[in-house]
Design a protein around this motif. Structure first.
Motif, PDB file in Angstrom:
ATOM      1  N   SER A  15       0.827  -1.208   0.000  1.00 20.82           N
ATOM      2  CA  SER A  15       0.000   0.000   0.000  1.00 20.82           C
ATOM      3  C   SER A  15       0.858   1.253   0.000  1.00 20.82           C
ATOM      4  N   GLY A  16       1.908   1.241   0.792  1.00 26.18           N
ATOM      5  CA  GLY A  16       2.795   2.390   0.864  1.00 26.18           C
ATOM      6  C   GLY A  16       3.503   2.663  -0.451  1.00 26.18           C
ATOM      7  N   ALA A  17       3.943   1.622  -1.108  1.00 28.75           N
ATOM      8  CA  ALA A  17       4.630   1.790  -2.390  1.00 28.75           C
ATOM      9  C   ALA A  17       3.673   2.281  -3.463  1.00 28.75           C
ATOM     10  N   GLU A  18       2.442   1.835  -3.419  1.00 26.89           N
ATOM     11  CA  GLU A  18       1.453   2.274  -4.402  1.00 26.89           C
ATOM     12  C   GLU A  18       0.995   3.707  -4.155  1.00 26.89           C
ATOM     13  N   ALA A  19       1.141   4.172  -2.929  1.00 20.96           N
ATOM     14  CA  ALA A  19       0.647   5.504  -2.567  1.00 20.96           C
ATOM     15  C   ALA A  19       1.621   6.624  -2.926  1.00 20.96           C
ATOM     16  N   VAL A  20       2.859   6.270  -3.258  1.00 19.74           N
ATOM     17  CA  VAL A  20       3.859   7.290  -3.569  1.00 19.74           C
ATOM     18  C   VAL A  20       4.298   7.197  -5.017  1.00 19.74           C
ATOM     19  N   LYS A  21       4.889   8.295  -5.471  1.00 14.08           N
ATOM     20  CA  LYS A  21       5.371   8.374  -6.843  1.00 14.08           C
ATOM     21  C   LYS A  21       6.887   8.174  -6.919  1.00 14.08           C
ATOM     22  N   LEU A  22       7.585   8.428  -5.831  1.00 13.64           N
ATOM     23  CA  LEU A  22       9.041   8.436  -5.826  1.00 13.64           C
ATOM     24  C   LEU A  22       9.642   7.037  -5.896  1.00 13.64           C
ATOM     25  N   TYR A  23      10.544   6.865  -6.845  1.00 12.92           N
ATOM     26  CA  TYR A  23      11.209   5.591  -7.095  1.00 12.92           C
ATOM     27  C   TYR A  23      11.924   5.070  -5.847  1.00 12.92           C
ATOM     28  N   ASP A  24      12.671   5.944  -5.171  1.00 11.60           N
ATOM     29  CA  ASP A  24      13.455   5.488  -4.030  1.00 11.60           C
ATOM     30  C   ASP A  24      12.571   4.979  -2.894  1.00 11.60           C
ATOM     31  N   ILE A  25      11.445   5.604  -2.675  1.00 12.11           N
ATOM     32  CA  ILE A  25      10.524   5.143  -1.621  1.00 12.11           C
ATOM     33  C   ILE A  25       9.874   3.826  -2.042  1.00 12.11           C
ATOM     34  N   LYS A  26       9.496   3.715  -3.305  1.00 16.08           N
ATOM     35  CA  LYS A  26       8.932   2.455  -3.802  1.00 16.08           C
ATOM     36  C   LYS A  26       9.933   1.313  -3.629  1.00 16.08           C
ATOM     37  N   MET A  27      11.205   1.583  -3.976  1.00 11.50           N
ATOM     38  CA  MET A  27      12.225   0.544  -3.869  1.00 11.50           C
ATOM     39  C   MET A  27      12.506   0.174  -2.410  1.00 11.50           C
ATOM     40  N   GLU A  28      12.469   1.158  -1.532  1.00  8.52           N
ATOM     41  CA  GLU A  28      12.655   0.869  -0.112  1.00  8.52           C
ATOM     42  C   GLU A  28      11.538  -0.047   0.388  1.00  8.52           C
ATOM     43  N   ASN A  29      10.307   0.266   0.021  1.00  3.68           N
ATOM     44  CA  ASN A  29       9.181  -0.597   0.400  1.00  3.68           C
ATOM     45  C   ASN A  29       9.330  -1.985  -0.206  1.00  3.68           C
ATOM     46  N   ALA A  30       9.779  -2.047  -1.450  1.00  2.00           N
ATOM     47  CA  ALA A  30       9.967  -3.338  -2.115  1.00  2.00           C
ATOM     48  C   ALA A  30      11.008  -4.184  -1.385  1.00  2.00           C
ATOM     49  N   ALA A  31      12.076  -3.554  -0.919  1.00  2.00           N
ATOM     50  CA  ALA A  31      13.104  -4.295  -0.186  1.00  2.00           C
ATOM     51  C   ALA A  31      12.554  -4.856   1.123  1.00  2.00           C
ATOM     52  N   ILE A  32      11.722  -4.078   1.793  1.00  2.65           N
ATOM     53  CA  ILE A  32      11.118  -4.543   3.050  1.00  2.65           C
ATOM     54  C   ILE A  32      10.143  -5.691   2.767  1.00  2.65           C
ATOM     55  N   ILE A  33       9.396  -5.591   1.678  1.00  3.75           N
ATOM     56  CA  ILE A  33       8.483  -6.670   1.280  1.00  3.75           C
ATOM     57  C   ILE A  33       9.266  -7.946   1.018  1.00  3.75           C
ATOM     58  N   ARG A  34      10.365  -7.814   0.282  1.00  2.00           N
ATOM     59  CA  ARG A  34      11.199  -8.978  -0.043  1.00  2.00           C
ATOM     60  C   ARG A  34      11.708  -9.649   1.231  1.00  2.00           C
ATOM     61  N   LYS A  35      12.172  -8.846   2.181  1.00  2.00           N
ATOM     62  CA  LYS A  35      12.672  -9.418   3.428  1.00  2.00           C
ATOM     63  C   LYS A  35      11.576 -10.154   4.183  1.00  2.00           C
ATOM     64  N   ALA A  36      10.403  -9.549   4.271  1.00  2.34           N
ATOM     65  CA  ALA A  36       9.294 -10.191   4.985  1.00  2.34           C
ATOM     66  C   ALA A  36       8.890 -11.498   4.298  1.00  2.34           C
ATOM     67  N   GLU A  88      20.790   9.372  -0.400  1.00  2.00           N
ATOM     68  CA  GLU A  88      22.153   9.656   0.045  1.00  2.00           C
ATOM     69  C   GLU A  88      22.878   8.423   0.561  1.00  2.00           C
ATOM     70  N   TRP A  89      22.142   7.380   0.910  1.00  3.06           N
ATOM     71  CA  TRP A  89      22.758   6.137   1.364  1.00  3.06           C
ATOM     72  C   TRP A  89      23.170   5.264   0.181  1.00  3.06           C
ATOM     73  N   GLY A  90      22.672   5.602  -1.009  1.00  5.46           N
ATOM     74  CA  GLY A  90      23.075   4.900  -2.220  1.00  5.46           C
ATOM     75  C   GLY A  90      22.400   3.568  -2.464  1.00  5.46           C
ATOM     76  N   LEU A  91      21.388   3.234  -1.690  1.00  7.17           N
ATOM     77  CA  LEU A  91      20.748   1.923  -1.845  1.00  7.17           C
ATOM     78  C   LEU A  91      19.632   1.906  -2.881  1.00  7.17           C
ATOM     79  N   PHE A  92      18.857   2.980  -2.966  1.00  5.59           N
ATOM     80  CA  PHE A  92      17.646   2.937  -3.767  1.00  5.59           C
ATOM     81  C   PHE A  92      17.618   3.985  -4.874  1.00  5.59           C
ATOM     82  N   ASN A  93      18.772   4.328  -5.377  1.00  3.52           N
ATOM     83  CA  ASN A  93      18.840   5.238  -6.514  1.00  3.52           C
ATOM     84  C   ASN A  93      18.548   4.474  -7.796  1.00  3.52           C
ATOM     85  N   PRO A  94      17.947   5.143  -8.782  1.00  6.81           N
ATOM     86  CA  PRO A  94      17.744   4.485 -10.073  1.00  6.81           C
ATOM     87  C   PRO A  94      19.093   4.114 -10.691  1.00  6.81           C
ATOM     88  N   PRO A  95      19.108   3.157 -11.590  1.00  9.30           N
ATOM     89  CA  PRO A  95      20.367   2.779 -12.241  1.00  9.30           C
ATOM     90  C   PRO A  95      21.046   3.999 -12.864  1.00  9.30           C
TER      91      PRO A  95
END
Length: 119
Positions: A15-36, A88-95
């Motif tokens: 839900s959080g990833a779908e609610a935002v437009k920003l790539y880095d926030i979507k990717m952060e949510n995706a990483a948390i989903i993957r871990k869970a 700034e942490w370099g984890l969720f920047n676009p390629p």
């Protein structure tokens, strides 16, 4: 065992990833989903280890997580990398985008301009 917690995290982060437009926030949510999801996959071993009699049914859950994984890969591939703020942490920047792509002051100016935009 945090099976229910992992299930709730997956739902909330989708839900959080779908609610935002920003790539880095979507990717952060995706990483948390993957871990869970991975935690759910391995938690079946704990059931067997603690002697739960119905742990054999956990294979159904693993199969469902695998089906979810296939859908997840397609979903993440549709994230728009053009809508981003430099992570700034370099984890969720676009390629191709590094942490020095935008100066820190420019990044905050970008945020101020979009404050009223709806995502």
């Amino acid at each position: 065992m945090n099976l229910l917690e992992d299930i709730m995290v997956i739902q909330a982060k989708i839900s959080g990833a779908e609610a935002v437009k920003l790539y880095d926030i979507k990717m952060e949510n995706a990483a948390i989903i993957r871990k869970a999801a991975r935690d759910i996959m391995v938690s079946g071993n704990n059931l067997e280890m603690f002697g739960f009699t119905d742990s054999k049914y956990y294979k159904l859950i693993r199969n469902l997580i695998e089906e979810f994984r296939i859908l997840f890969v397609d979903w993440v591939a549709k994230f728009n990398p053009k809508h981003f703020i430099v992570d700034e942490w370099g984890l969720f920047n676009p390629p191709g985008i590094s942490t020095d792509y935008v100066q820190r002051d420019d990044e905050f100016n970008f945020l101020d301009e979009d404050e009223d935009d709806e995502f």
